[in-house]
Scaffold this motif. Structure first.
Motif, short mmCIF file in Angstrom:
data_model
loop_
_atom_site.label_atom_id
_atom_site.label_comp_id
_atom_site.label_asym_id
_atom_site.label_seq_id
_atom_site.Cartn_x
_atom_site.Cartn_y
_atom_site.Cartn_z
N TYR A 57 0.85 -1.18 0.00
CA TYR A 57 0.00 0.00 0.00
C TYR A 57 0.89 1.23 0.00
O TYR A 57 1.91 1.28 0.66
CB TYR A 57 -0.90 0.03 1.24
CG TYR A 57 -1.80 -1.17 1.35
CD1 TYR A 57 -2.91 -1.30 0.54
CD2 TYR A 57 -1.53 -2.18 2.27
CE1 TYR A 57 -3.73 -2.40 0.63
CE2 TYR A 57 -2.35 -3.29 2.36
CZ TYR A 57 -3.45 -3.38 1.54
OH TYR A 57 -4.25 -4.48 1.64
N GLY A 58 0.50 2.24 -0.69
CA GLY A 58 1.26 3.47 -0.72
C GLY A 58 0.34 4.66 -0.93
O GLY A 58 -0.70 4.55 -1.57
N THR A 59 0.73 5.77 -0.35
CA THR A 59 -0.06 6.97 -0.51
C THR A 59 0.84 8.18 -0.37
O THR A 59 1.91 8.10 0.24
CB THR A 59 -1.21 7.02 0.50
OG1 THR A 59 -2.03 8.15 0.20
CG2 THR A 59 -0.72 7.11 1.91
N ASN A 60 0.41 9.28 -0.91
CA ASN A 60 1.11 10.56 -0.78
C ASN A 60 0.09 11.60 -0.37
O ASN A 60 -1.07 11.57 -0.82
CB ASN A 60 1.75 10.99 -2.10
CG ASN A 60 2.92 10.10 -2.47
OD1 ASN A 60 3.64 9.65 -1.60
ND2 ASN A 60 3.09 9.85 -3.76
N ALA A 61 0.51 12.55 0.46
CA ALA A 61 -0.39 13.61 0.88
C ALA A 61 0.40 14.91 0.98
O ALA A 61 1.57 14.92 1.33
CB ALA A 61 -1.02 13.29 2.22
#
Length: 84
Positions: A57-61
């Motif tokens: 899982y990966g995310t950027n904010a």
């Protein structure tokens, strides 16, 4: 003349497209066990992969923090004009 052509001249001369379809369907009917077996093997392999693979899982904010105005916004500007 080369006799290795997959379609015989008689089948094309009469326009018997229906017999070609029947021949193709007969191949599928004769080999249905292989078709079902390959589909089941592919589904089994896909299922094993889904359960065995480690989920990644990966995310950027990006958060922008703005300074809050303590005035009344446009009303504060209006009050400054009215005050003089």
């Amino acid at each position: 003349m080369n006799d290795s052509s997959p379609v015989s001249p008689q089948s094309n001369a009469t326009g018997s497209g229906e017999s070609d379809i029947r021949e193709q369907l007969a191949i599928f009917v004769d080999e249905w066990l292989w078709i079902v077996g390959i589909v089941l093997a592919a589904l089994l392999a896909a299922g094993l992969y889904v359960f065995a693979a480690t989920p990644i899982y990966g995310t950027n904010a990006l958060i922008q923090v703005e300074e809050k105005n303590h005035g009344l916004g446009a009303l504060g500007d209006l009050s400054a004009v009215l005050a003089g």
